[in-house]
Motif scaffolding. Sequence first.
Motif, mmCIF file in Angstrom:
data_model
loop_
_atom_site.group_PDB
_atom_site.id
_atom_site.type_symbol
_atom_site.label_atom_id
_atom_site.label_comp_id
_atom_site.label_asym_id
_atom_site.label_seq_id
_atom_site.Cartn_x
_atom_site.Cartn_y
_atom_site.Cartn_z
ATOM 1 N N LYS A 122 -5.125 -14.825 -24.960
ATOM 2 C CA LYS A 122 -4.994 -15.186 -23.538
ATOM 3 C C LYS A 122 -6.142 -14.611 -22.706
ATOM 4 O O LYS A 122 -5.948 -14.078 -21.609
ATOM 5 C CB LYS A 122 -3.643 -14.718 -22.986
ATOM 6 C CG LYS A 122 -2.466 -15.367 -23.712
ATOM 7 C CD LYS A 122 -1.141 -14.853 -23.234
ATOM 8 C CE LYS A 122 -0.010 -15.438 -24.072
ATOM 9 N NZ LYS A 122 1.300 -14.864 -23.779
ATOM 10 N N ASP A 123 -7.353 -14.698 -23.263
ATOM 11 C CA ASP A 123 -8.522 -14.240 -22.526
ATOM 12 C C ASP A 123 -9.565 -15.353 -22.467
ATOM 13 O O ASP A 123 -9.291 -16.498 -22.841
ATOM 14 C CB ASP A 123 -9.078 -12.935 -23.117
ATOM 15 C CG ASP A 123 -9.530 -13.063 -24.576
ATOM 16 O OD1 ASP A 123 -9.642 -14.210 -25.071
ATOM 17 O OD2 ASP A 123 -9.774 -12.032 -25.224
ATOM 18 N N GLY A 124 -10.785 -15.032 -22.004
ATOM 19 C CA GLY A 124 -11.807 -16.068 -21.843
ATOM 20 C C GLY A 124 -11.310 -17.139 -20.878
ATOM 21 O O GLY A 124 -10.693 -16.827 -19.848
ATOM 22 N N PRO A 125 -11.516 -18.419 -21.171
ATOM 23 C CA PRO A 125 -11.059 -19.488 -20.259
ATOM 24 C C PRO A 125 -9.541 -19.565 -20.151
ATOM 25 O O PRO A 125 -9.015 -20.243 -19.278
ATOM 26 C CB PRO A 125 -11.628 -20.762 -20.897
ATOM 27 C CG PRO A 125 -11.930 -20.409 -22.307
ATOM 28 C CD PRO A 125 -12.232 -18.952 -22.341
ATOM 29 N N PHE A 126 -8.829 -18.839 -21.035
ATOM 30 C CA PHE A 126 -7.361 -18.882 -21.039
ATOM 31 C C PHE A 126 -6.758 -17.683 -20.312
ATOM 32 O O PHE A 126 -5.551 -17.485 -20.335
ATOM 33 C CB PHE A 126 -6.863 -19.008 -22.480
ATOM 34 C CG PHE A 126 -7.519 -20.163 -23.181
ATOM 35 C CD1 PHE A 126 -7.114 -21.460 -22.945
ATOM 36 C CD2 PHE A 126 -8.619 -19.951 -24.009
ATOM 37 C CE1 PHE A 126 -7.760 -22.525 -23.543
ATOM 38 C CE2 PHE A 126 -9.273 -21.012 -24.611
ATOM 39 C CZ PHE A 126 -8.841 -22.304 -24.379
ATOM 40 N N SER A 127 -7.627 -16.898 -19.656
ATOM 41 C CA SER A 127 -7.123 -15.844 -18.782
ATOM 42 C C SER A 127 -6.554 -16.462 -17.497
ATOM 43 O O SER A 127 -5.866 -15.798 -16.734
ATOM 44 C CB SER A 127 -8.234 -14.846 -18.447
ATOM 45 O OG SER A 127 -9.318 -15.503 -17.823
#
Length: 354
Positions: A164-169
Amino acid sequence: FWPMAAPGKVAAFRLPPLPTIGEIIKLYRLKAQKELSQNFLLDLRLTDKIVKQAGELKNAHVCEVGPGPGGITRSILSTGVEHLLLIEKDARFIPGLQMLSEAAPGKVRIVHGDILTYKMEKAFPKHLKKDWEDEPPDIHIIGNLPFSVSTPLIIKWLENVSKKDGPFSYGRTQMTLTFQKEVGERLTANPGGSQRSRLSIMAQHLCTVENCFVIPGQAFVPKPEVDVAVVHFTPLVQPKIEQPFELVEKVVRSVFQFRRKYCFRGIETLFPESGRLERAEQLMMTANVDPTLRPFQLSMSQFRNLCDTYRKMCDEDPSLFEFNYREELRQKKRARNLLKRTSQPEDTEEEDQL
């Protein structure tokens, strides 16, 4: 170029007349570089069709990866997006993209950089963030990816989904991307299918993956040797395997290491030589998986059982996760070579010369 409004609807945004993509390619003397596996898509009906797969983009924030001469870029802008971020590694395309940016004042930001290293967690405004359990945020990633980068990039993004990081943060950001047709088939393959692979499990346990349509190779310039699949990803609220990305990746990679053999052969490689057979049997029995199934026959629930059981074994023996089968093979090979050298009688100077 004037995008046409659908019957009965008023176009939210129109680009002013611009040179065609073909004219831009000539104007800036752009030539697709084979070593970068670049292929241009000039047919704006097809670029519109790709963008349509992303869903409703009016007032959305979009990141386009590798826009090149800007065919898909035009189709994205004509949907009335709020903001478009373009990430392009090849400096030759920047002037043509700046022309598009000037035609859509305030809507476009161009980044000359590599998507594999770009910090996507800072790419969009903070107010767009949503909780993971909510509907996906009004953020989309779209790209006609060079074949050379498509697989490493989707693996990187799947890891981002898991963490849940990068563009999915920002939440469950959706992606619409192109791949070689064969890679698209792997991403969506069902158990028992000939294309079922490591990529199938890694993608499908984290996302809903849809193979939207196939673009024939002759639609691209230069024409690639393969057709191209357009694939849409929506991250799942709950992954199908609730284990760390690295652990799932290790188990799945090991299972598919010997694709044509029984899955037991690949499972063995998770364990050191000492006690390998017994521990592999223990894993298969506890996970309730038939050791005579081929890797591509295993269901997602069977992979989940294998990962959950392997995690328990790693918790009991923390050194287990660090074990690397290929490194063990390398060390054995080095030891054999060393043994050979030390066991040979010393050659005389005369023999050395001969």
